[in-house]
Design an enzyme around this catalytic site. Sequence first.
Site, PDB file in Angstrom:
ATOM      1  N   VAL A   1      17.328   5.786 -20.094  1.00  0.00           N
ATOM      2  CA  VAL A   1      16.155   6.345 -20.759  1.00  0.00           C
ATOM      3  C   VAL A   1      15.401   5.188 -21.403  1.00  0.00           C
ATOM      4  O   VAL A   1      16.002   4.361 -22.096  1.00  0.00           O
ATOM      5  CB  VAL A   1      16.547   7.378 -21.835  1.00  0.00           C
ATOM      6  CG1 VAL A   1      15.302   7.981 -22.471  1.00  0.00           C
ATOM      7  CG2 VAL A   1      17.438   8.463 -21.240  1.00  0.00           C
ATOM      8  N   CYS A   2      14.100   5.119 -21.143  1.00  0.00           N
ATOM      9  CA  CYS A   2      13.252   4.102 -21.756  1.00  0.00           C
ATOM     10  C   CYS A   2      13.810   2.700 -21.463  1.00  0.00           C
ATOM     11  O   CYS A   2      14.135   2.383 -20.320  1.00  0.00           O
ATOM     12  CB  CYS A   2      13.125   4.391 -23.247  1.00  0.00           C
ATOM     13  SG  CYS A   2      11.781   3.517 -24.083  1.00  0.00           S
ATOM     14  N   THR A   3      13.972   1.872 -22.482  1.00  0.00           N
ATOM     15  CA  THR A   3      14.416   0.498 -22.257  1.00  0.00           C
ATOM     16  C   THR A   3      15.915   0.386 -22.016  1.00  0.00           C
ATOM     17  O   THR A   3      16.437  -0.730 -21.921  1.00  0.00           O
ATOM     18  CB  THR A   3      14.015  -0.403 -23.443  1.00  0.00           C
ATOM     19  OG1 THR A   3      14.511   0.163 -24.656  1.00  0.00           O
ATOM     20  CG2 THR A   3      12.507  -0.551 -23.522  1.00  0.00           C
TER      21      THR A   3
ATOM     22  N   THR B   1      10.694   1.802 -16.529  1.00  0.00           N
ATOM     23  CA  THR B   1      11.048   1.814 -17.945  1.00  0.00           C
ATOM     24  C   THR B   1       9.757   2.078 -18.713  1.00  0.00           C
ATOM     25  O   THR B   1       8.723   2.369 -18.111  1.00  0.00           O
ATOM     26  CB  THR B   1      11.699   0.479 -18.373  1.00  0.00           C
ATOM     27  OG1 THR B   1      12.161   0.587 -19.725  1.00  0.00           O
ATOM     28  CG2 THR B   1      10.721  -0.686 -18.273  1.00  0.00           C
TER      29      THR B   1
ATOM     30  N   ALA C   1      10.982   6.559 -18.078  1.00  0.00           N
ATOM     31  CA  ALA C   1      10.043   5.790 -18.894  1.00  0.00           C
ATOM     32  C   ALA C   1      10.303   6.073 -20.377  1.00  0.00           C
ATOM     33  O   ALA C   1      11.421   6.350 -20.781  1.00  0.00           O
ATOM     34  CB  ALA C   1       8.612   6.129 -18.486  1.00  0.00           C
TER      35      ALA C   1
END
Length: 319
Positions: free
Chosen positions: A104-106, A124, A157
């Site tokens: 998730v995300c970074t 990301t 992202a």
Amino acid sequence: MAQRTVLFVLFDAVQSLDVTGPLEVFMGAEQHAPGTYRIRTASLDGAPVRTSSGLTLVPDHALDDPLAAHTLVVPGGQGTRTPDPALVGWLREHGPRAERLVSVCTGAILLAAAGLLDGRRATTHWAYCDKLARDHPDVEVDPDPIYVRDGHVATSAGVTSGIDLALALVEEDLGREVALGIARHLVVFLRRPGNQAQFSAQLAAQTAQREPLRDVQRWITEHPDADLTVESLATRASLSPRHFARAFQSETGMTPGRYVDRVRLEHARRLLEDTADGIEEISRASGYGTPEAMRRAFVKALGAAPAEYRRRFRPAPAR
């Protein structure tokens, strides 16, 4: 169906919503169908972690405790900026054992540091896509989608897109009706297509510096059904078509055609979600001209025809 263990990896300065958003989706599925998921959280030593927003999360386990994960979820947050070598090492050893590997995300930065994204397509948070591509050239970074599936590896992202990805995984496991019920409970759409852009054309494109070009941007947004050819837009900006196209891309980071395509797609999506207008009417109002032209644009950009998009994303009428 066999119970699936979903393991969330915790670390200091993790983004709390990256953890709690997807966790609520899987917990909702477990409550709907008891015995479906076994949800666990773990940090390296089993100690509590402090999130980037100041919350303290108490994990269920230490990562060294024996716990085979069907779905291993790696959230993002400030703690990924200087990855803990011990955590990266644990992921390098244990990540390949999971049947599904999710970031998730970074969190994608941690997976990449562990070599788990080499040769794969991934995404990301838009603000870190360049860094991910620069630091890990063996990763095919796609900055546009809200999530990407490449085999058993799924990357998403920024923050709320982790909820979209979790809903997609639940739908894969248990079917659309279960995922739809969870989405309704969480008051989110089921589900944004993975290849939907991370943000709108107006946010994706920079605002032009020169007033004539800014006027053209506003005109496109307000009149998606108008003649939006380069020649027509250049006339509105009092520039030659060649000069206009070059200046527009230089100042907005996007070609005029790409910008028009995004604006028209977003306009059509809003009408499908918010109105009862027919497909033919929407295709004209959005500048596509014909339902077939709009269908081709939707399938190319979103992987779903307009009727299917409306079925998935238009809120159910109040009872």
